[in-house]
Design a protein around this motif. Structure first.
Motif, PDB file in Angstrom:
ATOM      1  N   ILE A 172      40.358  39.779  53.088  1.00  0.00           N
ATOM      2  CA  ILE A 172      41.109  40.520  52.071  1.00  0.00           C
ATOM      3  C   ILE A 172      42.315  39.687  51.635  1.00  0.00           C
ATOM      4  CG2 ILE A 172      40.379  42.735  53.023  1.00  0.00           C
ATOM      5  CD1 ILE A 172      43.181  43.036  54.260  1.00  0.00           C
ATOM      6  N   MET A 173      42.690  39.800  50.350  1.00  0.00           N
ATOM      7  CA  MET A 173      43.903  39.138  49.875  1.00  0.00           C
ATOM      8  C   MET A 173      45.135  39.846  50.436  1.00  0.00           C
ATOM      9  SD  MET A 173      43.200  37.973  45.959  1.00  0.00           S
ATOM     10  CE  MET A 173      42.500  39.516  45.350  1.00  0.00           C
ATOM     11  N   SER A 174      45.076  41.177  50.465  1.00  0.00           N
ATOM     12  CA  SER A 174      46.092  42.011  51.103  1.00  0.00           C
ATOM     13  C   SER A 174      45.522  43.418  51.157  1.00  0.00           C
ATOM     14  CB  SER A 174      47.417  41.997  50.325  1.00  0.00           C
ATOM     15  OG  SER A 174      47.311  42.765  49.140  1.00  0.00           O
ATOM     16  N   TYR A 180      43.970  48.615  44.784  1.00  0.00           N
ATOM     17  CA  TYR A 180      44.741  48.756  43.549  1.00  0.00           C
ATOM     18  C   TYR A 180      44.889  47.405  42.849  1.00  0.00           C
ATOM     19  CZ  TYR A 180      45.831  53.303  45.473  1.00  0.00           C
ATOM     20  OH  TYR A 180      45.715  54.562  45.999  1.00  0.00           O
ATOM     21  N   PRO A 181      44.859  47.422  41.504  1.00  0.00           N
ATOM     22  CA  PRO A 181      44.900  46.165  40.737  1.00  0.00           C
ATOM     23  C   PRO A 181      46.305  45.608  40.589  1.00  0.00           C
ATOM     24  CG  PRO A 181      44.715  48.010  39.241  1.00  0.00           C
ATOM     25  CD  PRO A 181      44.656  48.603  40.631  1.00  0.00           C
ATOM     26  N   ASP A 294      37.509  50.066  39.235  1.00  0.00           N
ATOM     27  CA  ASP A 294      37.003  49.986  40.617  1.00  0.00           C
ATOM     28  C   ASP A 294      38.142  49.664  41.576  1.00  0.00           C
ATOM     29  OD1 ASP A 294      35.096  50.001  42.616  1.00  0.00           O
ATOM     30  OD2 ASP A 294      34.783  47.838  42.458  1.00  0.00           O
ATOM     31  N   GLN A 295      39.388  49.803  41.086  1.00  0.00           N
ATOM     32  CA  GLN A 295      40.570  49.586  41.920  1.00  0.00           C
ATOM     33  C   GLN A 295      40.651  48.164  42.437  1.00  0.00           C
ATOM     34  OE1 GLN A 295      42.524  52.514  43.297  1.00  0.00           O
ATOM     35  NE2 GLN A 295      41.668  53.722  41.677  1.00  0.00           N
ATOM     36  N   ARG A 296      40.127  47.214  41.667  1.00  0.00           N
ATOM     37  CA  ARG A 296      40.221  45.819  42.072  1.00  0.00           C
ATOM     38  C   ARG A 296      41.295  45.133  41.242  1.00  0.00           C
ATOM     39  NH1 ARG A 296      37.359  48.016  45.293  1.00  0.00           N
ATOM     40  NH2 ARG A 296      35.425  47.157  46.139  1.00  0.00           N
ATOM     41  N   GLU A 307      40.601  33.772  39.074  1.00  0.00           N
ATOM     42  CA  GLU A 307      39.374  33.891  38.306  1.00  0.00           C
ATOM     43  C   GLU A 307      39.442  35.117  37.420  1.00  0.00           C
ATOM     44  OE1 GLU A 307      34.669  33.589  39.344  1.00  0.00           O
ATOM     45  OE2 GLU A 307      35.971  34.699  40.662  1.00  0.00           O
ATOM     46  N   LYS A 308      39.095  34.995  36.111  1.00  0.00           N
ATOM     47  CA  LYS A 308      39.134  36.138  35.216  1.00  0.00           C
ATOM     48  C   LYS A 308      38.065  37.160  35.589  1.00  0.00           C
ATOM     49  CE  LYS A 308      41.070  33.686  31.268  1.00  0.00           C
ATOM     50  NZ  LYS A 308      40.917  33.349  29.857  1.00  0.00           N
ATOM     51  N   PRO A 309      38.435  38.468  35.494  1.00  0.00           N
ATOM     52  CA  PRO A 309      37.462  39.484  35.896  1.00  0.00           C
ATOM     53  C   PRO A 309      36.381  39.684  34.856  1.00  0.00           C
ATOM     54  CG  PRO A 309      39.470  40.519  35.116  1.00  0.00           C
ATOM     55  CD  PRO A 309      39.723  39.040  35.121  1.00  0.00           C
ATOM     56  N   LYS A 310      35.232  40.076  35.306  1.00  0.00           N
ATOM     57  CA  LYS A 310      34.121  40.409  34.421  1.00  0.00           C
ATOM     58  C   LYS A 310      34.041  41.917  34.332  1.00  0.00           C
ATOM     59  CE  LYS A 310      30.212  38.254  34.834  1.00  0.00           C
ATOM     60  NZ  LYS A 310      28.959  37.794  35.394  1.00  0.00           N
TER      61      LYS A 310
END
Length: 378
Positions: A172-174, A180-181, A294-296, A307-310
């Motif tokens: 996980i990044m955090s 949450y985005p 999706d709370q990303r 990286e840009k989200p899709k």
């Protein structure tokens, strides 16, 4: 308000199995500790270790007489040592390593409560036990962090200068970024891995499933981008959060990494033997972050190595754990290296990756809802 928010964040991360999957007993004849509900093995020590925060954690040490390196494994959210026991033994055999696994405070039969600071004290106690009880040198230790286990793993790795290597498995990044985005690190966040990974001085292997619907694959990708000393990552196509061990490429790639680290000696600034092209690793990543619903976290700009989200119309992609994937894990993969006469491990079947996959298929390693937030919002 801040204290409440911090407490809420901590609750998102810890889901110890209840009841624990094992108990600890004392052998009458020898006075040694043993775990119940698991197969007793002569090459496994069961220990209780005191932490600097006053808790007593349970650890297991799996010995392999052919080992040159030792793996210190920090497991995921909703698992304990009883559930991880078979995996630890299989990894020790296939990777030819000694392996220590431990339960966080409040997990299994470890005392105390699970929280971020306790996990940091837990892993410090575990590595101290390796060094003082078993004489393992820091430069011969590989830290392995799975899911939430990437938190204590990177916290410790960021503070050690002679560590041999790090493996991040579905990291996980955090804690906050899982749900949450957010684009910035807040003081009340937990396991701020994204801020600590640039401080790690040793080689880092990242393994993540491209269909992970608990911790998006973009977490692994962004952490890998920020590594100082990158090793060829493994993006398991179709892999979810709890099933990567089922894929033959998992154990193959992990063994390749361990072999390369063994050959690298204690050098820190040179290239790692057997390292495939890093550029190739960058271009072949089949890993896109999901939409903000999706709370990303939306990715940062390319100048910040994000990286840009899709965008996707789905709130959450379902795992692509199809029958084909299961069949792939059943296929026999040639595993020519024998287990070097390890006590209690004579079966030839243990030398095959297919055997590894079959064993893991029945294991329950984590809860698919292990990061589901509570109803209360931040």
């Amino acid at each position: 308000m801040g204290a409440i928010t911090s407490s809420m964040a901590a609750k998102f991360a810890f889901f110890p199995p209840n009841p624990p999957s094992y108990e600890v007993a004392v052998e009458a004849a020898t006075g040694k500790l043993k775990m119940t509900e698991v197969a007793e093995k002569e090459n496994v020590d069961v220990l209780k270790v005191k932490t600097k925060r006053g808790n007593e954690i349970v650890a297991v040490y799996v010995k392999n007489p052919a080992a040159k390196l030792t793996l210190l494994y920090s497991h995921g959210n909703a698992a304990d040592l009883g559930q991880m026991y078979d995996l630890f033994n299989e990894l020790s055999i296939h990777l030819r390593v000694n392996l220590m696994g431990y339960d966080y405070s409040g997990y299994g039969q470890s005392t105390g409560k699970p929280n971020e600071q306790n996990t940091y004290a837990d892993i410090e106690a575990a590595i101290k036990c390796l060094q003082e009880t078993y004489g393992v040198k820091e430069e011969d230790i590989i830290l392995y962090g799975q899911s939430v286990g990437s938190g204590p793993t990177l916290d410790l790795a960021s503070r050690l200068s002679r560590l041999r290597a790090v493996v991040l498995h579905s990291p996980i990044m955090s804690g906050l970024r899982v749900m949450y985005p957010v684009k910035h690190t807040y003081w009340f966040d937990i396991f701020k891995n994204i801020d600590k990974i640039p401080l790690v001085q040793c080689p880092v292997l990242v393994i993540h499933g491209t269909a992970d619907d608990v911790v998006d694959c973009s977490h692994g990708k962004q952490l890998w981008d920020l590594c100082k000393e990158k090793y060829e990552p493994l993006w398991v196509k179709g892999g979810n959060h709890c099933d990567l061990e089922l894929y033959p490429e998992y154990i193959r790639h992990l063994k390749k990494f361990i072999t390369a680290i063994e050959k690298s000696g204690h050098a820190r600034n040179g290239s790692i033997p057997s390292l495939d092209s890093i550029d190739s690793g960058r271009s072949s990543i089949d890993c896109q972050p999901r939409q903000s619903t999706d709370q990303r976290e939306k990715s940062r700009s390319s100048t910040d190595h994000r990286e840009k989200p899709k965008l996707s119309t789905d709130r959450r992609d379902k795992s692509r754990a199809s029958t084909d994937k299961r069949e792939r894990s059943k296929k026999s993969v040639d595993y020519t290296e024998k287990a070097n006469n390890i006590t209690e491990q004579p079966e030839k079947a243990r030398n095959s990756i297919d055997r590894f996959g079959d064993m893991m298929r029945s294991a329950v390693l984590c809860n698919i809802d292990c990061f589901k937030p509570a109803a209360t919002k931040i």
